[in-house]
Design an enzyme around this catalytic site. Structure first.
Site, mmCIF file in Angstrom:
data_model
loop_
_atom_site.group_PDB
_atom_site.id
_atom_site.type_symbol
_atom_site.label_atom_id
_atom_site.label_comp_id
_atom_site.label_asym_id
_atom_site.label_seq_id
_atom_site.Cartn_x
_atom_site.Cartn_y
_atom_site.Cartn_z
ATOM 1 N N TYR A 1 0.833 -1.208 0.000
ATOM 2 C CA TYR A 1 0.000 0.000 0.000
ATOM 3 C C TYR A 1 0.868 1.260 0.000
ATOM 4 C CZ TYR A 1 0.871 0.028 5.070
ATOM 5 O OH TYR A 1 1.466 0.031 6.300
ATOM 6 N N TYR A 2 2.000 1.206 0.705
ATOM 7 C CA TYR A 2 2.931 2.345 0.749
ATOM 8 C C TYR A 2 3.538 2.590 -0.628
ATOM 9 C CZ TYR A 2 7.377 4.731 1.732
ATOM 10 O OH TYR A 2 8.456 5.589 1.703
ATOM 11 N N LEU A 3 3.951 1.527 -1.288
ATOM 12 C CA LEU A 3 4.563 1.666 -2.603
ATOM 13 C C LEU A 3 3.559 2.088 -3.660
ATOM 14 C CD1 LEU A 3 7.010 -1.387 -2.495
ATOM 15 C CD2 LEU A 3 7.566 1.039 -2.230
#
Length: 208
Positions: free
Chosen positions: A123-125
């Site tokens: 999700y961060y990437l």
């Protein structure tokens, strides 16, 4: 140059504003809370209060370059990551464009080019990927920096800066700040994405 540093209270951002000042630039540290101002004022660094979840367009007035170094942090969930790392970055791009900013520098991450392939922090990437792609399509002059795994080791002043690649390696946060300051110093917004690892090349010998 007058340089707005978004995320100046973070681990990389805090070092970045000091390095920009040492290089003779005029950094403006954007912080979210009034109590975060004094630490910068003591060092002669200008500040502006701005919250990425509210209207912060005022922070861009008279700015030559923008450094987006904000992050939601590793302890937050996907919701805050989307709000800060993705939507906050996208709104920063919009604000910079409206203000006529000459150069937008995005601190991204290794793996942001292919978030679907990630085994962790997907999700961060994805958030970083969408922010990067938005910047690329914005029409702004930009530079994107994607460092490897960040450490708190002292910086060496030597790095490996390259275009493309999938290998993962470490890099001290201080050297990330060194490279970001160098990007501003060289003032060559070539519309490129660079990857950053620890290495053997002096920072000042990169981007030639």
């Amino acid at each position: 140059m007058k340089v707005l540093v978004i995320g100046a209270n973070g681990q990389v951002g805090h070092q970045l504003v000091e390095k920009l000042k040492d290089k003779g630039h005029q950094p403006v540290a954007m912080v979210r809370k009034e109590e975060q101002v004094e630490q910068f004022k003591e060092k002669g660094i200008d500040t502006v209060i701005g919250d990425l979840q509210k209207d912060f367009s005022h922070a861009f007035e008279g700015v030559d370059s923008v450094m987006f170094a904000a992050g939601s942090g590793g302890d937050t969930g996907a919701d805050m990551t989307v709000l800060i790392d993705q939507e906050g970055a996208i709104e920063s791009v919009d604000n910079a464009k409206k203000a006529g900013v000459k150069h937008f520098v995005m601190l991204s991450s290794m793996g942001a080019d292919a978030p679907k392939d990630a085994e962790q922090m997907q999700y961060y990437l994805y958030a970083k990927h969408r922010a990067d792609e938005y910047l690329k399509a914005s029409g702004l002059d930009f530079t994107i920096l994607r460092p490897g795994m960040l450490t708190n080791d002292p910086g060496t002043g030597k790095v490996r800066l390259f275009e493309g690649g999938t290998e993962i390696a470490e890099v001290p946060r201080e050297d990330v700040a060194n490279v970001l300051a160098h990007i501003v110093d060289t003032n060559k917004p070539e519309g490129k994405t660079y990857y950053l690892h620890e290495g053997d090349t002096p920072v000042e010998d990169t981007l030639l």
